[in-house]
Design an enzyme around this catalytic site. Structure first.
Site, PDB file in Angstrom:
ATOM      1  N   HIS A 161       0.865  -1.179   0.000  1.00  0.00           N
ATOM      2  CA  HIS A 161       0.000   0.000   0.000  1.00  0.00           C
ATOM      3  C   HIS A 161       0.905   1.233   0.000  1.00  0.00           C
ATOM      4  O   HIS A 161       1.509   1.565   1.030  1.00  0.00           O
ATOM      5  CB  HIS A 161      -0.916  -0.035   1.228  1.00  0.00           C
ATOM      6  N   LEU A 162       1.003   1.874  -1.135  1.00  0.00           N
ATOM      7  CA  LEU A 162       1.988   2.961  -1.259  1.00  0.00           C
ATOM      8  C   LEU A 162       1.663   4.133  -0.342  1.00  0.00           C
ATOM      9  O   LEU A 162       0.499   4.350   0.027  1.00  0.00           O
ATOM     10  CB  LEU A 162       2.102   3.406  -2.721  1.00  0.00           C
ATOM     11  N   HIS A 163       2.696   4.874   0.012  1.00  0.00           N
ATOM     12  CA  HIS A 163       2.540   6.014   0.915  1.00  0.00           C
ATOM     13  C   HIS A 163       3.711   6.966   0.701  1.00  0.00           C
ATOM     14  O   HIS A 163       4.846   6.544   0.556  1.00  0.00           O
ATOM     15  CB  HIS A 163       2.481   5.554   2.374  1.00  0.00           C
ATOM     16  N   GLN A 164       3.393   8.232   0.659  1.00  0.00           N
ATOM     17  CA  GLN A 164       4.415   9.257   0.468  1.00  0.00           C
ATOM     18  C   GLN A 164       4.843   9.823   1.823  1.00  0.00           C
ATOM     19  O   GLN A 164       4.020  10.311   2.597  1.00  0.00           O
ATOM     20  CB  GLN A 164       3.866  10.384  -0.403  1.00  0.00           C
TER      21      GLN A 164
END
Ligand SMILES: [Zn+2]
Length: 205
Positions: A161-164
């Site tokens: 789950h991508l996250h910046q």
């Protein structure tokens, strides 16, 4: 003299003394919040208390087992949520490399940045800008590290789950952090930090 067990910097190797430098297993994420990135140059011994004993996130986990998906269902205080948008939300990292280390996360369980749709891409960027402005208003950092660790090999704790990451930086913060970490219990620090950022974020509107 460096105390025994204290992380220390070794030329050519990076930080040592808390496991092998670059070993992602040292930086596991806890349910509910957070995924550390690869900014291992910062000395953050306060993280050790939270790294020990925490459950290991399941890489490639289905949305039902994904911490970033579960945070959405929590109340803001428990989830450390700072702001919720239409397609993304901003949340404090439970294992901050600096005070105010937050993440901008799409609601959708997406691993790869190119898989974000146009609306998600735009709002991720907008929230990142607002995160910078709110953090500046609340804490006046001198700079930021911003970015996505794409894949486990790149340091993503929750690669599915991508996250910046938005990490505020201050001059000398590598020296400042141990003082903060040693004088306050981190959950209290995080709750106070969240309140400051929520107030600053609201004032931007
Ligand atoms: Zn997810």
């Amino acid at each position: 003299m460096t105390p025994a067990g204290t992380p220390r910097f070794e030329a050519g190797r990076g930080w040592a003394g808390r496991g092998e430098a670059g070993d992602a297993s040292d930086f596991e994420a806890q349910d509910g919040v957070g995924a550390p990135d690869a900014l291992q140059r910062l000395w953050t011994p306060h993280r050790m208390a939270y790294i020990k004993g925490e459950s290991k996130p399941e890489q490639g986990a289905a949305p039902g087992q994904c911490p970033f998906c579960r945070i959405v269902g929590m109340d803001d205080a428990n989830g450390l949520v700072i702001a919720r948008g239409v397609t993304v939300y901003a949340v404090l990292n439970l294992y901050p490399y600096n005070p105010g280390h937050l993440m901008v996360v799409p609601y959708r369980h997406v691993a790869d940045y190119p898989d974000l749709n146009a609306q998600e891409t735009t709002e991720l960027a907008t929230f990142t800008q607002r995160a910078m402005l709110a953090t500046r208003r609340a804490a006046a950092p001198h700079g930021f590290n911003i970015g996505i660790n794409q894949g486990s090999v790149a340091g993503a704790g929750i690669a599915a789950h991508l996250h910046q990451h938005v990490v505020p930086r201050w001059g000398g913060d590598a020296n400042f952090m141990p003082v903060v970490g040693g004088t306050k219990v981190l959950p209290q620090l995080l709750a106070e930090t969240r309140t400051l950022l929520v107030d600053a974020w609201t004032e931007l509107s």
